[in-house]
Write a protein that holds these residues in place. Structure first.
Motif, short mmCIF file in Angstrom:
data_model
loop_
_atom_site.label_atom_id
_atom_site.label_comp_id
_atom_site.label_asym_id
_atom_site.label_seq_id
_atom_site.Cartn_x
_atom_site.Cartn_y
_atom_site.Cartn_z
N GLN A 161 -16.46 -0.38 13.15
CA GLN A 161 -17.33 0.77 13.35
C GLN A 161 -18.80 0.37 13.47
O GLN A 161 -19.67 1.23 13.58
N ARG A 162 -19.08 -0.92 13.44
CA ARG A 162 -20.47 -1.38 13.43
C ARG A 162 -21.14 -1.27 14.79
O ARG A 162 -22.36 -1.45 14.89
N HIS A 163 -20.39 -1.05 15.87
CA HIS A 163 -20.97 -1.06 17.22
C HIS A 163 -22.08 -0.03 17.37
O HIS A 163 -23.11 -0.27 18.00
N ALA A 164 -21.91 1.16 16.75
CA ALA A 164 -22.94 2.21 16.87
C ALA A 164 -24.22 1.79 16.15
O ALA A 164 -25.33 1.99 16.67
N ALA A 165 -24.07 1.21 14.94
CA ALA A 165 -25.25 0.76 14.19
C ALA A 165 -25.97 -0.38 14.91
O ALA A 165 -27.21 -0.44 14.93
N GLU A 166 -25.19 -1.29 15.50
CA GLU A 166 -25.80 -2.42 16.20
C GLU A 166 -26.64 -1.93 17.38
O GLU A 166 -27.77 -2.39 17.60
N ILE A 167 -26.12 -0.97 18.13
CA ILE A 167 -26.87 -0.45 19.27
C ILE A 167 -28.08 0.35 18.79
O ILE A 167 -29.18 0.30 19.38
N THR A 206 -21.29 6.70 22.81
CA THR A 206 -20.15 6.01 22.22
C THR A 206 -18.86 6.60 22.78
O THR A 206 -18.72 7.83 22.91
N GLY A 207 -17.91 5.69 23.08
CA GLY A 207 -16.63 6.14 23.60
C GLY A 207 -15.80 4.96 24.09
O GLY A 207 -16.19 3.79 23.96
N ILE A 246 -22.49 11.12 15.70
CA ILE A 246 -21.45 11.15 14.67
C ILE A 246 -21.17 9.74 14.16
O ILE A 246 -21.06 9.51 12.95
N ALA A 247 -21.04 8.77 15.10
CA ALA A 247 -20.74 7.39 14.70
C ALA A 247 -21.87 6.80 13.86
O ALA A 247 -21.62 6.10 12.87
N ILE A 248 -23.13 7.09 14.22
CA ILE A 248 -24.27 6.55 13.47
C ILE A 248 -24.39 7.24 12.12
O ILE A 248 -24.70 6.61 11.09
N SER A 249 -24.11 8.55 12.08
CA SER A 249 -24.20 9.31 10.84
C SER A 249 -23.19 8.82 9.81
O SER A 249 -23.45 8.82 8.60
N GLU A 250 -22.01 8.42 10.26
CA GLU A 250 -20.99 7.92 9.35
C GLU A 250 -21.46 6.64 8.65
O GLU A 250 -21.07 6.36 7.51
#
Length: 602
Positions: A475-481, A513-514, A558-562
């Motif tokens: 799930q780190r891809h959203a934080a990395e971007i 994200t997708g 949503i991905a970053i908020s998680e």
């Protein structure tokens, strides 16, 4: 008295027997000699020679030609298609399984006189390592020819005119020493002299041993008609001594001092690897006439001041072509000088083996050094390849595997461009635009190297980055971007355009994200590309955003908020082309983030 008479009779009888025996022996030997002359063991049948055809093979064989060219002297060279790529430098054939060279005699017929029989008989007795072996002769027209052993390296002239053959001092001195030894033997033999010594008559065999050829047979070879130009006729006299040039009817076999002069000209060719005279400045006729005329300073080839064979050899050449024949050394003296200069006898094969032995001692070190160099070059190549393609993809391509497209359930894509780039490009020249983009992307490349992301491509001012592809990272891809977006946005605040330092770079960023599909496209300069609706949506987020803002889709929000810790503000619903109304957000900070960021404008 009776005893004395008996003794006298016995002595007379013994003397008579001895005389008769000697006479019988002489008669027998003469008879045998005459018989050997009549036997003509040197005589060959031309039909017994298996000629090498124009295609470079014996009749009936399957050997083919791999190369054919013509040298500067007009001689045809043919390369037999064998494993050793053997070059053929003259008309050749096989006689009783031995490769032989064939020298055609330009006569319509030959009258085999007693004098010619004596010449052939004497020639068959010649045996020396530095004299080419005479095989025999054909006297039946139209195939009148002499047959000699073939030397597969060609002549000295062929070698010195071939720039691909490297000759050091050892080779040159060895060639000179071989010629001198062959001439010493010849001058002591019944041949007495050569008379036609020149570089094309000094052949080199497979062991790099020089063998002198075309000697003897003055009567058999005389009276030939040569279909050649005047210059070619004079060119054949370039090696002839001046005293022989001045004679109306020179000796058929030349002279020993004339051979020494010829040796000097051949030695000059070997040492300088050039023709005897500068034919770009004069003709062969001019050179021969100047040598014949005996100028106040005798005309000779121009010796260099220094050479790799030593000054003593140059002095030897000057002595060998002295105008006065009596002042020229003999070949024993020539050999002594060469031997002193070479510190003893020279054997090319021994020299080659010594070099190989020295090389073998250093071989391990050389191999290790070369291996290290190879590894360094491989690392450079790999680094360049890994900059163009993901390492996992590059490794598959290196081993020849086809890279199949791969689906990724979740990845986050980053898009950015420069607002007002078209206007900036119209006001700048191409070199300024290239410099600007290079500065911008070099800065970006340094930043993204600190994050778990992969740069997909750059097109003009567009910059595309993805995380979660090709290496999945949960799930780190959203934080990395998100982290990359903040760092890139912060970097443009201090980055200036070289030719427009007062203009602030207006970076516009969009992320989404997708799921995506990734694969290698093309064979020439292959590209690792992303496909899918996620890529299109990220591009829409960028194009519908604002300068110096990071536009985030709901899926990325949503991905970053998680993960938590990021500052995001609702932008609201907006109509996205092809997607209808979409709820989007602004990413404008992160807890503990200390780098400067532009203010959020709602």
């Amino acid at each position: 008295t009776i005893i004395a008479i008996i003794i006298i009779i016995a002595i007379i009888t013994i003397i008579a027997i001895i005389i008769i025996t000697v006479i019988i022996t002489i008669i027998t030997r003469k008879a045998r000699f005459e018989t050997s002359l009549l036997v003509q063991s040197w005589k060959l049948s031309y039909s017994d020679i298996e000629m090498v055809s124009a295609k470079g093979s014996k009749k009936g064989s399957s050997v083919s030609v791999s190369m054919k060219y013509v040298c500067t002297h007009g001689k045809a060279y043919t390369c037999l298609g064998t494993a050793t790529q053997q070059q053929i430098f003259s008309d050749v054939g096989y006689y009783r399984g031995v490769l032989v060279a064939i020298k055609h005699i330009r006569k319509e017929h030959v009258q085999v006189s007693r004098e010619i029989l004596l010449e052939f008989n004497q020639l068959k007795d010649i045996a020396h390592d530095n004299l080419n072996v005479f095989v025999g002769a054909c006297t039946e027209p139209p195939n009148i020819c002499l047959v000699w052993h073939y030397c597969n390296k060609g002549s000295i002239q062929d070698i010195i005119m071939n720039d691909e053959v490297k000759l050091d001092a050892v080779f040159k001195l060895s060639f000179l020493m071989d010629i001198a030894k062959g001439m010493i033997y010849m001058h002591k033999s019944h041949l007495h002299s050569h008379g036609n010594l020149k570089s094309s008559n000094c052949l080199v065999d497979s062991r790099w041993l020089v063998r002198i050829t075309d000697y003897g047979l003055p009567s058999f070879s005389s009276g030939q008609f040569f279909d050649e130009s005047e210059q070619d006729a004079y060119r054949r006299k370039l090696w002839t001594a001046p005293e022989l040039l001045r004679e109306n009817i020179p000796p058929k076999n030349g002279s020993q001092k004339g051979d020494v002069y010829s040796f000097a000209i051949v030695a000059y060719e070997i040492i300088t690897r050039s023709e005897p005279f500068p034919f770009d400045l004069m003709t062969a006729r001019d050179a021969v006439n100047r040598v014949r005329n005996g100028e106040s300073i005798p005309f000779r080839p121009c010796l260099p001041e220094t050479t790799d064979v030593g000054k003593a050899v140059l002095d030897l050449l000057r002595a060998c072509w002295h105008e006065v024949p009596e002042h020229r050394p003999n070949f024993n003296q020539v050999r002594t000088v060469l031997k002193r200069q070479a510190n003893g006898e020279i054997n090319i094969m021994d020299s080659v083996l010594n070099l190989m032995e020295k090389y073998a001692y250093n071989l391990e070190e050389i191999v290790e050094e070369r291996t290290q160099q190879l590894l360094e070059e491989k690392k450079k190549t790999d680094r360049l390849l890994y900059r163009m393609l993901p390492s996992t993809v590059a490794e598959q391509l290196k081993i020849g595997r086809t890279v199949k497209p791969e689906s990724y359930d979740q990845a986050t894509v980053y898009f950015s461009d420069i607002v007002g780039f078209a206007t900036l490009a119209s006001d700048s020249n191409p070199m300024q635009i290239v410099d600007f983009l290079n500065d911008l992307y070099s800065c970006f490349d340094v930043i993204i190297a600190q994050h778990d992301v992969y740069k997909v491509e750059t097109i003009g001012d567009a910059y595309m980055v993805v995380s979660g592809v090709p290496v999945r990272n949960g799930q780190r891809h959203a934080a990395e971007i998100a982290n990359v977006s903040l760092d890139l946005l912060s970097s443009v605040l201090s980055l200036r355009i070289r030719h427009r330092p007062n203009i602030q770079i207006q970076l516009r960023v969009g992320i989404h994200t997708g799921p995506v599909v990734a694969g290698v496209v093309g064979l020439t300069m292959p590209r690792y590309c992303l496909f899918g609706d996620t890529v299109n949506m990220a591009a829409r987020m960028e194009s519908s955003g604002k300068p110096l803002h990071i536009h985030v889709s709901k899926q990325s929000y949503i991905a970053i908020s998680e993960i938590g810790g990021y500052e995001m503000t609702l932008r609201g619903e907006m109509n996205v082309k092809g997607k209808g109304l979409q709820t989007t957000y602004w990413l404008h900070g992160k807890a503990g983030y200390t780098k400067p960021l532009p203010p959020l404008e709602l």
